[in-house]
Write a protein that holds these residues in place. Structure first.
Motif, PDB file in Angstrom:
ATOM      1  N   THR A  31       0.542  -2.698   0.503  1.00 18.78           N
ATOM      2  CA  THR A  31      -0.707  -3.219   1.041  1.00 18.78           C
ATOM      3  C   THR A  31      -0.796  -4.717   0.780  1.00 18.78           C
ATOM      4  O   THR A  31      -0.442  -5.190  -0.305  1.00 18.78           O
ATOM      5  CB  THR A  31      -1.915  -2.518   0.394  1.00 18.78           C
ATOM      6  N   TYR A  33      -3.330  -8.406   1.606  1.00 20.76           N
ATOM      7  CA  TYR A  33      -4.711  -8.821   1.809  1.00 20.76           C
ATOM      8  C   TYR A  33      -4.801 -10.321   2.084  1.00 20.76           C
ATOM      9  O   TYR A  33      -3.919 -11.079   1.688  1.00 20.76           O
ATOM     10  CB  TYR A  33      -5.548  -8.567   0.535  1.00 20.76           C
ATOM     11  N   TYR A  35      -7.874 -13.255   1.375  1.00 21.40           N
ATOM     12  CA  TYR A  35      -9.171 -13.582   0.807  1.00 21.40           C
ATOM     13  C   TYR A  35      -9.514 -15.024   1.159  1.00 21.40           C
ATOM     14  O   TYR A  35      -8.634 -15.864   1.311  1.00 21.40           O
ATOM     15  CB  TYR A  35      -9.139 -13.476  -0.723  1.00 21.40           C
ATOM     16  N   ILE A  45     -13.045 -10.822   0.397  1.00 16.13           N
ATOM     17  CA  ILE A  45     -11.925 -10.227   1.105  1.00 16.13           C
ATOM     18  C   ILE A  45     -12.147 -10.339   2.609  1.00 16.13           C
ATOM     19  O   ILE A  45     -13.256 -10.165   3.093  1.00 16.13           O
ATOM     20  CB  ILE A  45     -11.717  -8.763   0.686  1.00 16.13           C
ATOM     21  N   SER A  48      -7.534  -6.184   4.732  1.00 19.30           N
ATOM     22  CA  SER A  48      -6.496  -5.496   3.979  1.00 19.30           C
ATOM     23  C   SER A  48      -5.646  -4.752   5.004  1.00 19.30           C
ATOM     24  O   SER A  48      -6.161  -4.278   6.031  1.00 19.30           O
ATOM     25  CB  SER A  48      -7.068  -4.523   2.960  1.00 19.30           C
ATOM     26  N   ASN A  50      -2.044  -2.164   5.492  1.00 18.39           N
ATOM     27  CA  ASN A  50      -0.783  -1.527   5.141  1.00 18.39           C
ATOM     28  C   ASN A  50      -0.231  -0.898   6.396  1.00 18.39           C
ATOM     29  O   ASN A  50      -0.766  -1.105   7.494  1.00 18.39           O
ATOM     30  CB  ASN A  50      -0.943  -0.533   3.989  1.00 18.39           C
ATOM     31  N   ASP A  96      -0.699   0.703  -3.653  1.00 18.61           N
ATOM     32  CA  ASP A  96      -1.839   1.585  -3.787  1.00 18.61           C
ATOM     33  C   ASP A  96      -1.498   3.059  -3.716  1.00 18.61           C
ATOM     34  O   ASP A  96      -2.333   3.896  -4.017  1.00 18.61           O
ATOM     35  CB  ASP A  96      -2.876   1.251  -2.714  1.00 18.61           C
ATOM     36  N   PRO A 100      -3.932   4.414  -9.913  1.00 19.83           N
ATOM     37  CA  PRO A 100      -4.117   3.187 -10.691  1.00 19.83           C
ATOM     38  C   PRO A 100      -2.887   2.865 -11.538  1.00 19.83           C
ATOM     39  O   PRO A 100      -2.074   3.732 -11.796  1.00 19.83           O
ATOM     40  CB  PRO A 100      -5.315   3.534 -11.590  1.00 19.83           C
ATOM     41  N   PRO A 101      -2.747   1.600 -11.989  1.00 24.13           N
ATOM     42  CA  PRO A 101      -3.751   0.540 -11.880  1.00 24.13           C
ATOM     43  C   PRO A 101      -3.776  -0.072 -10.489  1.00 24.13           C
ATOM     44  O   PRO A 101      -2.750  -0.269  -9.866  1.00 24.13           O
ATOM     45  CB  PRO A 101      -3.294  -0.487 -12.917  1.00 24.13           C
ATOM     46  N   TYR A 102      -4.978  -0.354 -10.019  1.00 23.52           N
ATOM     47  CA  TYR A 102      -5.126  -0.986  -8.715  1.00 23.52           C
ATOM     48  C   TYR A 102      -5.061  -2.492  -8.917  1.00 23.52           C
ATOM     49  O   TYR A 102      -6.055  -3.181  -8.815  1.00 23.52           O
ATOM     50  CB  TYR A 102      -6.436  -0.544  -8.078  1.00 23.52           C
ATOM     51  N   GLU A 103      -3.878  -2.942  -9.215  1.00 31.42           N
ATOM     52  CA  GLU A 103      -3.678  -4.332  -9.540  1.00 31.42           C
ATOM     53  C   GLU A 103      -3.213  -5.098  -8.330  1.00 31.42           C
ATOM     54  O   GLU A 103      -2.237  -4.700  -7.673  1.00 31.42           O
ATOM     55  CB  GLU A 103      -2.628  -4.449 -10.642  1.00 31.42           C
ATOM     56  N   GLN A 104      -3.908  -6.171  -8.021  1.00 34.48           N
ATOM     57  CA  GLN A 104      -3.492  -7.026  -6.917  1.00 34.48           C
ATOM     58  C   GLN A 104      -2.831  -8.281  -7.470  1.00 34.48           C
ATOM     59  O   GLN A 104      -3.297  -8.864  -8.443  1.00 34.48           O
ATOM     60  CB  GLN A 104      -4.687  -7.411  -6.039  1.00 34.48           C
ATOM     61  N   PHE A 106      -1.864 -12.077  -6.604  1.00 34.84           N
ATOM     62  CA  PHE A 106      -2.320 -13.114  -5.698  1.00 34.84           C
ATOM     63  C   PHE A 106      -1.289 -14.228  -5.556  1.00 34.84           C
ATOM     64  O   PHE A 106      -0.568 -14.550  -6.500  1.00 34.84           O
ATOM     65  CB  PHE A 106      -3.627 -13.727  -6.209  1.00 34.84           C
ATOM     66  N   GLY A 107      -1.281 -14.826  -4.362  1.00 31.65           N
ATOM     67  CA  GLY A 107      -0.478 -16.003  -4.137  1.00 31.65           C
ATOM     68  C   GLY A 107      -1.176 -17.241  -4.684  1.00 31.65           C
ATOM     69  O   GLY A 107      -2.290 -17.158  -5.196  1.00 31.65           O
TER      70      GLY A 107
END
Lengths: 115, 109
Positions: A31, A33, A35, A45, A48, A50, A96, A100-104, A106-107
């Motif tokens: 997945t 995203y 932002y 956000i 999203s 996938n 996803d 969990p963990p639902y860890e994102q 980031f760039g």
């Protein structure tokens, strides 16, 4: 070994132009995203995506469109840029499936300035 | 989707323990409570996540009471490099993250 990369880091353009921001992740995540972080630092956000579903935040103007050539890339296209589009745009990814963990991840962000 | 409330800013000194409390009265049953850290000119970075009771990792501890309506992020012995914005949010899968205004932590020498 950059996990989530974005190009360009800075983008200055004029109102009415069309521009794209590229995002790539090498984490094998399913997945991705986009932002937007405005001058007040609120992080919202936009999309999203996938391989099953694109979810669009209803407040995002249709001038913004995500395009995913493959699982590792999610580019952001912006048409007819407006002054209010000036912000920092962050790409992120997560795995996803499986809970969990639902860890994102980031760039580094792309600072867009519309003049 | 859960809305969270946390202090706008906090100040601390090097070596002190910092506790940032977040209120999330309407957190969903399947949401995990998650904290991110953001340094200037960088993307947010995942710190810790938990569902209930206490979770600890190498960076922080997270305390969640039984009713799950609040949580406390604990940073032991902060240093100048911990100066950042800390976000509390609920996470239950993709498209479930809503970042609030965050808590701006300033650590002083």
């Amino acid at each position: 070994d950059t996990a989530v990369s974005q190009t360009p880091k800075y983008l200055v353009t004029q109102m009415g132009n069309d521009k794209s921001i590229k995002c790539e992740q090498n984490l094998g995540h399913d997945t991705m995203y986009w932002y937007k972080q405005d001058s007040k630092k609120f992080l919202k956000i936009m999309f999203s995506y996938n391989n099953k579903e694109l979810i669009i935040n209803e407040t995002v103007p249709n001038r913004f469109s995500p395009k995913s050539p493959d699982k590792a890339h999610l580019n952001l296209h912006i048409n007819s840029l407006e002054l209010g589009d000036s912000a920092v745009y962050f790409c992120a990814s997560s795995q996803d499936e499986g809970g969990p963990p639902y860890e994102q991840y980031f760039g580094p962000g792309t600072r867009l300035t519309v003049t | 989707l859960a809305k969270t409330t946390q202090p706008i800013s906090m100040d601390s000194y090097e070596g002190q323990e910092v506790n940032i409390t977040c209120s999330h009265n309407n957190i969903a049953t399947n949401d995990y409570i998650t904290w991110y850290q953001q340094f200037p000119s960088q993307g947010p970075r995942f710190i810790i996540q938990g569902y209930k009771t206490k979770v600890t990792n190498e960076v922080a501890s997270l305390f969640i009471p039984a009713d799950r309506k609040s949580s406390t992020l604990s940073l032991p012995r902060v240093s100048l490099s911990d100066t950042a914005v800390y976000y509390c949010l609920g996470a239950g899968g993709y498209n479930k993250l809503i970042f609030g205004a965050g808590t701006r932590l300033a650590v002083h020498p």
